[in-house]
Design a protein around this motif. Sequence first.
Motif, mmCIF file in Angstrom:
data_model
loop_
_atom_site.group_PDB
_atom_site.id
_atom_site.type_symbol
_atom_site.label_atom_id
_atom_site.label_comp_id
_atom_site.label_asym_id
_atom_site.label_seq_id
_atom_site.Cartn_x
_atom_site.Cartn_y
_atom_site.Cartn_z
ATOM 1 N N LYS A 105 34.667 25.766 44.454
ATOM 2 C CA LYS A 105 35.315 26.809 45.252
ATOM 3 C C LYS A 105 36.135 27.744 44.347
ATOM 4 C CE LYS A 105 37.869 27.398 49.439
ATOM 5 N NZ LYS A 105 38.918 26.873 50.260
ATOM 6 N N GLU A 106 36.910 27.136 43.469
ATOM 7 C CA GLU A 106 37.707 27.957 42.551
ATOM 8 C C GLU A 106 36.816 28.850 41.700
ATOM 9 O OE1 GLU A 106 41.403 24.856 41.981
ATOM 10 O OE2 GLU A 106 40.114 25.260 40.251
ATOM 11 N N THR A 138 33.778 30.141 42.380
ATOM 12 C CA THR A 138 33.251 31.320 43.069
ATOM 13 C C THR A 138 34.380 32.296 43.429
ATOM 14 O OG1 THR A 138 33.097 29.931 45.038
ATOM 15 C CG2 THR A 138 31.047 30.444 43.923
ATOM 16 N N ASN A 139 35.561 31.765 43.699
ATOM 17 C CA ASN A 139 36.691 32.669 43.964
ATOM 18 C C ASN A 139 37.023 33.513 42.737
ATOM 19 O OD1 ASN A 139 36.950 31.881 46.576
ATOM 20 N ND2 ASN A 139 38.672 30.492 46.232
ATOM 21 N N LYS A 140 36.972 32.868 41.581
ATOM 22 C CA LYS A 140 37.275 33.599 40.351
ATOM 23 C C LYS A 140 36.235 34.674 40.090
ATOM 24 C CE LYS A 140 39.939 30.614 37.352
ATOM 25 N NZ LYS A 140 39.760 29.566 36.358
ATOM 26 N N ARG A 184 27.800 28.542 45.001
ATOM 27 C CA ARG A 184 28.674 27.403 45.286
ATOM 28 C C ARG A 184 27.853 26.199 45.735
ATOM 29 N NH1 ARG A 184 33.574 27.947 49.471
ATOM 30 N NH2 ARG A 184 33.881 29.815 48.240
ATOM 31 N N LYS A 208 34.472 36.181 42.276
ATOM 32 C CA LYS A 208 34.695 37.234 43.268
ATOM 33 C C LYS A 208 35.849 38.148 42.828
ATOM 34 C CE LYS A 208 35.594 37.176 48.147
ATOM 35 N NZ LYS A 208 35.776 36.174 49.213
ATOM 36 N N GLU A 209 36.933 37.520 42.412
ATOM 37 C CA GLU A 209 38.104 38.294 41.956
ATOM 38 C C GLU A 209 37.741 39.232 40.812
ATOM 39 O OE1 GLU A 209 41.483 35.969 40.574
ATOM 40 O OE2 GLU A 209 41.520 35.068 42.580
#
Length: 295
Positions: A49-50, A52-54, A35, A56-57
């Motif tokens: 942010k979106e 790295t969240n994706k 990020r 991670k998911e």
Amino acid sequence: MFNNLSDKLDKALHVLKGHGSITEVNVAETLKEVRRALLDADVNFKIAKEFTNKVKEKALGQNVLTTLQPGQLMVKIVKDELTELMGGDAEGINLSGNPSVILMSGLQGSGKTTFSGKLANYLKNKKTKKPLLVACDVYRPAAIDQLHVVGEQIGVEVFSDRGNNDPVAISKAGIAHAKANGHNVVIIDTAGRLAVDEAMMTEISNIHKAIEPQETLFVVDSMTGQDAVNTAKAFNDILNFDGVILTKLDGDTRGGAAISIKSVVNKPIKFIGTGEKMEAIDVFYPSRMADRILG
Ligand code: GDP
């Protein structure tokens, strides 16, 4: 291209690339570094942010830590997401009209005139295409001269009407000239300003409505980072354009525009400019770009 970003991502993914054991903690650390690398490349905070969240998911969904090669799988997930973020599959331009009309838009200095020439040359080399370039910058005589120089260089006819200060009339006359002279592609180079302003937007919008082009392309200088993305948004709101041309990727650009623009305007990047010469044009392939960025 994007050396700084590539170096940082390489460092961020170092652990995952097989150096040391992989745990939940260092996966989280890695994503934080990824990020940071994206933010340094001038990618918008929300998008980074979106992203790295994706990742991670997906990693959780695929139970990465229990697989045989968790590091490699994570790197693959990052690459796939980066490809997706930049646009998924490569898309061409619509050349179904006769003639096919391509309208170029963008700020002054973004590389519109240069790219108009590059695209004409690219299409001309396809043999079945006979392009015509149309000069619609009625404010700067030098811009008309520049397009003529480009046209001569690549052996493509340029239509202009010095003294006429109505770009709508010139573009229509250019299309009529193309029809009468067997040109099957018309590339219309328009006037830009140094920043988004109402007069420019009204003018390009009027041209757009009057000629109903098959393809409207927005040209943007990749060196301008997040500004590139904001400008794209302003033009897209008015023109609902079909694709983005990212120029000057040969320079010391950080990569933010290439990474963010697709998700902000939801339009594909179609071509990139990689130099001042007429041959410095490439089709944009998101997966190849992701490969390049991730090394
Ligand atoms: P316009 O005002 O939008 O028509 O922009 P121009 O086509 O005149 O380009 C502005 C400047 O950027 C010129 O000096 C071009 O040679 C240069 N330029 C355009 N595209 C590229 C590119 O892909 N790479 C580099 N390095 N320079 C470019």
